[in-house]
Every structure is written in structure tokens, then in C-alpha cells.
Design an enzyme around this catalytic site. Structure first.
Site, PDB file in Angstrom:
ATOM      1  N   HIS A 162      -3.667  -5.148   0.246  1.00  0.00           N
ATOM      2  CA  HIS A 162      -3.063  -5.668   1.474  1.00  0.00           C
ATOM      3  C   HIS A 162      -3.080  -7.197   1.480  1.00  0.00           C
ATOM      4  CE1 HIS A 162      -2.753  -1.883   3.813  1.00  0.00           C
ATOM      5  NE2 HIS A 162      -3.716  -1.514   2.996  1.00  0.00           N
ATOM      6  N   GLU A 215      -1.479  -9.161   3.293  1.00  0.00           N
ATOM      7  CA  GLU A 215      -1.369  -9.709   4.651  1.00  0.00           C
ATOM      8  C   GLU A 215      -2.732 -10.051   5.243  1.00  0.00           C
ATOM      9  OE1 GLU A 215      -0.992  -6.583   3.801  1.00  0.00           O
ATOM     10  OE2 GLU A 215      -1.517  -5.159   5.392  1.00  0.00           O
ATOM     11  N   CYS A 254       0.823  -1.195   0.000  1.00  0.00           N
ATOM     12  CA  CYS A 254       0.000   0.000   0.000  1.00  0.00           C
ATOM     13  C   CYS A 254       0.870   1.262   0.000  1.00  0.00           C
ATOM     14  CB  CYS A 254      -1.006  -0.036   1.147  1.00  0.00           C
ATOM     15  SG  CYS A 254      -2.500   0.881   0.731  1.00  0.00           S
TER      16      CYS A 254
END
Ligand code: GLN
Length: 536
Positions: free
Chosen positions: A508, A510, A382
Site C-alpha cells: 500500500h 498510499e 493490493c
């Protein structure tokens, strides 16, 4: 019919209700039950989206674009099933719903009160997931500590709810602390007794006590707690400190938490839970054959919870690569072009973290220049990706002082700029580009090879984007858009040609890494860092 499990906390905060809830859910899922977990947070914010990470840790984003508590990340990582807005409700949202109904005239003629209107709205939210028909069991974690003023309406709603659906269709697990007094050389049960007494005052008799402790609880202690708190001795569960959160399901299995729960809910529990793949993951996690050092450059480095999902993604990816990932947190505010080499000495890979605002931004850019020029694997997420674009613009394309309009509204080279649809938005809460979006990866790119497919979906949380006016210039110089949003043409992921690993993602990744499905970008970034470590 769906059955409901409530998890409350006593004595102190930070006992790990989220991990206990996720671990119990894991065990029940491994026995074949369809389980979900929801969390009620007793603060007035509508969601944690507007909270500073220092206040609240990371803000976790779901597929449907809800900004939620980081515990939802644990639920997804343990269960490998997506959560949604319905899995995280705050007091602010409860009140907002009730007040909206009042304005619509839903309560005409009546005084709107905490009991019954707020408690009714809480109960309606408890039921939403159960009534979806998708789950056999719904675990509801109540944030805060029993006895707090702000938790009261939730406790009262649970009391009423249990009375309404019947005591064999629901149960309450109370998580408490059994401290060890080293001067006395003893474990102390009194705080547990008092917190159960508080629950009893509100009309709730807990069915199971999960006792956090640094030392094993012997049978005498368990019997004493059981006697004074009015539960079976088998319902006093030891929860001893674990070396990794991923051990907790097995520790709870050893204490028969799942069996005790199912017995109380009158549900079958003949077969043992199937935890083969979980144990396999733990085996690889605990027996690494190599070690790799990765730098995490960000501005919230004092508080690891701010990067919770990134941390956990590295744990999953490390286990997959059978290597221990040692993360070094580097404050971007302390990093400069001058000390970059020293700060990044011994690192085999560098991740530049997400973030907001201009604090620490130049340090991130300096870090990226260093790893780009020194062929050190780089992964930007990001804001990390946006910084890579700025760095490349300034130092390769010669766009002097190129910037994101977030940092410099008047920059001559706005290589990152605000998305069109964001420009008219004035409110701050829940207004970013949030949740899952499709992305089409270009064939032949490293990104496509890593995913092993070209159509992917990833979660977003940002207002700014790559400025497509500059795309040609970037691609000609080697920083290419390897993935594009097919609906609006936004650049979602970029990679640098002729570099061992240089990937920036606007999304994202993650948020989608789980024990069962480690994220391919993390797995490959760790593999590239490992390869780099072997070269040295
Ligand atoms: N501040 C940047 C934006 O809003 C990046 C956000 C992030 O890293 N999550 O676009």
C-alpha cells in the site's frame, strides 16, 4: 522532560480533532520541537482492523504492522514521521491488557475496577511515548465526545495524570462547535459553555478552546466564551472551515495556537515556525497549471473516507506535478465489460482500489482489461494488483476463469492464492501480513526508475499473494515481477511491458505519501496520466 497536550471534543463528533492535533503538531515541529500524536479510541474492538470501512473509514497501517485509526494517517502526512502501535489505543486493548494481568495474578486479592485499574492502564499508555525519550511533546487525542459514557475513564485518567505531573507540564485543548443560527443571524456560544461545564464536572478545566465555526468569531464572542468558560480571551481560538485540511496549520498560526500552547507550558517560543516548504506545497496545490481526470474503481465509493490515504496521496502527487487531480469514483459493482468504455470516458488514468471479498471484483477486472487494451495509465493497489493478475491470466494467457482463491477456492487456475503462513491462522483480528517489508526492485524496470533505487520498504495488509507457479508464464507474456521480497520471494510489484503505465503493487504505497515526501508511484502515475491527457 516531555510535556503533554490533551485534545478533547465537545458538542458533536466529526469536528476534526485529528486535523487540529496534526496542525498544532506541525507548528510545534516547525519551531524545532520533537512532537508525536497518539489517539485513544473509546470502542471495544482491539483495533479497527475488523471494522467495515463504512463503519470507520479506512484502516491505516503503521510500519510496525498496527491496524489503526485513519487519523494516524493525518499525523504522518503532516509530520512526515512514522507512528506505531503506541500511537493508537482502544478501550478494547486497555481492557485486554488489564484482564491479561488479572489472569497472570498481578492483582491477587484485589477487586479489579475501572478506577484505579483501567485508569492506571490508560495513564501507562499516555506515558509510553513520552518515556521513549524521543519526544519533547506528546499530543493525546481523546476520541469521542465529552459526556459520552465510554469516554469517562479517559477523562478521569487525564484528570489524574495532570494532577500527578503538574499543571505546567500538561494542558487540555477542548474543541467545540459555535453554530450559526441563520434565523437569528447569530453565532451561538451556549453549546460550548455546556460542554465546558461537562468537562468541569469531571474535574477538568480546559486551558484552550478551539471553536469550529462557519463564520469568523469577533472579539465580543471570544470574550464572552472566555468569560463563561474561565479561560483567557487569547485562549479562545477560531477554527473556521478551510478549503483544504492543509490550510489548517496556517490558520492556527494566525490564531497563535502554537504560541498560546508554548506559553502555558512555559516553553520557549522565540523563533517563528519555519513553514517554507509547507507554504511551497500549498502554493503548488492552489495554483495548478493543468488538470487531470483519474478514475478510482472500488466498492466503497459512497464513502470517501474509505480511501482516505489514496485521496491524500493524489493531493500530494497533484501538487508535485502542479496539476489538479479530479477523482471520479466508479463503483466496481456497476461496471461491466459492456459499459466500461462509457464509465471510463474522459479519464486519463485509472486506479483500482484495495478491498476484500468478491463483491465488485468482476467490475474491477473489466475495468483493467479496458485500460490495458486502450493504453490508459493503470495503477492497482493490493486487491487492484491481484485483479490485474487475474485479468491478464484470463484474457492474455488464456487461463479460463483464473481467479484468486479468496473469490473461488476451487478455481482451476489459482493465480492469486493464500500465503502459506496464512493457511493455519483461524483468528481474524491482526492476523494478516501487516506492516513494513523490504522489496528488491529489478534493475532496468520502470518501477526501479520511478523509485530511483532498488531497495525499498513498503507497508502491507493482505492474506493473498501472487502464485509464483505462474510467474514464468506471466513474464514471458510481458507482465513482469519488477520487485520481489528478498526474504520469502513473494512478488511485491508488477508492471506490464509496452504500456505507458501499468503497475500493480501488492503493498500500500498510499500509506507512505506525505506532504514532504509525495509517494513516487503516485507522482509518476499522475505524470503519466497528465501525459496521456495531453495526447488526446
Ligand atoms: N483481499 C486481498 C488479500 O487479502 C487484498 C487485500 C487488500 O486489498 N488490502 O490479499
Amino acid at each position: 522532560m516531555t510535556k503533554y497536550i490533551f485534545v478533547t471534543g465537545g458538542v458533536t463528533s466529526s469536528l476534526g480533532k485529528g486535523i487540529i492535533s496534526a496542525s498544532l503538531a506541525k507548528l510545534l515541529q516547525a519551531r524545532g520541537y520533537r512532537v508525536t500524536i497518539q489517539k485513544f479510541d473509546p470502542y471495544i474492538n482491539i483495533d479497527p482492523g475488523t471494522l467495515n470501512p463504512y463503519e470507520h473509514g479506512e484502516c491505516y497501517v503503521t510500519e510496525d504492522g498496527a491496524e489503526t485509526d485513519l487519523d494516524l494517517g493525518h499525523y504522518e502526512r503532516f509530520l512526515n514521521t512514522p507512528t506505531s502501535q503506541a500511537n493508537n489505543i482502544t478501550t478494547g486493548r486497555i481492557y485486554q491488557n488489564v484482564i491479561n494481568k488479572e489472569r497472570e495474578g498481578a492483582f491477587l486479592g484485589k477487586t479489579v475496577q475501572v478506577v484505579p485499574h483501567i485508569t492506571d492502564e490508560i495513564k501507562r499508555n499516555i506515558r509510553i511515548l513520552g518515556e521513549s525519550g524521543k519526544f519533547d511533546l506528546v499530543i493525546t487525542e481523546l476520541g469521542g465526545t465529552v459526556g459520552d459514557i465510554e469516554s469517562l475513564p479517559y477523562i478521569e485518567a487525564v484528570r489524574q495524570f495532570r494532577w500527578e505531573i503538574g499543571y505546567s507540564n500538561s494542558l487540555v485543548i477542548h474543541l467545540t462547535l459555535v453554530p450559526y443560527l441563520s434565523a437569528a443571524g447569530e453565532l451561538k456560544t451556549k453549546p460550548t459553555q455546556h460542554s465546558v461545564k461537562t468537562l468541569l464536572e469531571y474535574g477538568i478545566q480546559p486551558d484552550i478552546l478551539v471553536c469550529r465555526t462557519e463564520h469568523p468569531l469577533n472579539q465580543d464572542i471570544k470574550r464572552k466564551i472566555a468569560l463563561f468558560c474561565n479561560v483567557n480571551a487569547s485562549a479562545v481560538v477560531e477554527s473556521i472551515d478551510a478549503s483544504t485540511i492543509y490550510d489548517v496549520p496556517l490558520l492556527m498560526l494566525k490564531e497563535h495556537l502554537d504560541k498560546t500552547v508554548l506559553t502555558k507550558l512555559k516553553l520557549p517560543h522565540k523563533n517563528e515556525p519555519d513553514l517554507e516548504s509547507w507554504k511551497d506545497f500549498l502554493g503548488r496545490l492552489k495554483n495548478p497549471t493543468a488538470e487531470v481526470h483519474i478514475g478510482l474503481v472500488g466498492k466503497y465509493v459512497e464513502l470517501p473516507d474509505a480511501y482516505k490515504s489514496i485521496n491524500e496521496s493524489f493531493i500530494h502527487a497533484g501538487a508535485k506535478n502542479e496539476c489538479k487531480v479530479r477523482l471520479k469514483y466508479i463503483s466496481s459493482e456497476e461496471l461491466t465489460a459492456k459499459n466500461a468504455a462509457e464509465k471510463m470516458q474522459g479519464l486519463h488514468g485509472v486506479l483500482v482500489a484495495p478491498g476484500f471479498g468478491s463483491r465488485g471484483i468482476e467490475g474491477k477486472i473489466d475495468a483493467i482489461r479496458y485500460v490495458r487494451e486502450h493504453n490508459i495509465p493503470f495503477f492497482g493497489i493490493c486487491l487492484g494488483m491481484q485483479c490485474a493478475v487475474i485479468e491478464f491470466g484470463r484474457n492474455v494467457l488464456g487461463l479460463k476463469n483464473a481467479n484468486s482463491t479468496e473469490m473461488d477456492e476451487k478455481t482451476k487456475y489459482p493465480v492469486i492464492s493464500m500465503m502459506e503462513e496464512q493457511k493455519k491462522i483461524k483468528n481474524k483480528g491482526g492476523t494478516m501480513r501487516l506492516g513494513a517489508y523490504a522489496c528488491e526492485l529489478k534493475k532496468g524496470t520502470k518501477s526501479a526508475a520511478i523509485y530511483g533505487k532498488t531497495r525499498i520498504s513498503e507497508r502491507h495488509r493482505h492474506r493473498y499473494e501472487f502464485n509464483n507457479d505462474y510467474l514464468d508464464q506471466y513474464e514471458k507474456a510481458g507482465l513482469i515481477a519488477s520487485g520481489i521480497n528478498p526474504e520469502n520471494n513473494l512478488v511485491e510489484i508488477m508492471e506490464l511491458k509496452n504500456h505507458p503505465f501499468f503497475i500493480g503493487a501488492q503493498f500500500h504505497p498510499e500509506l507512505k505519501s506525505t506532504v514532504a515526501n509525495p509517494h513516487p508511484l503516485f507522482v509518476n502515475f499522475v505524470a503519466a496520466s497528465l501525459a496521456n491527457s495531453r495526447k488526446k
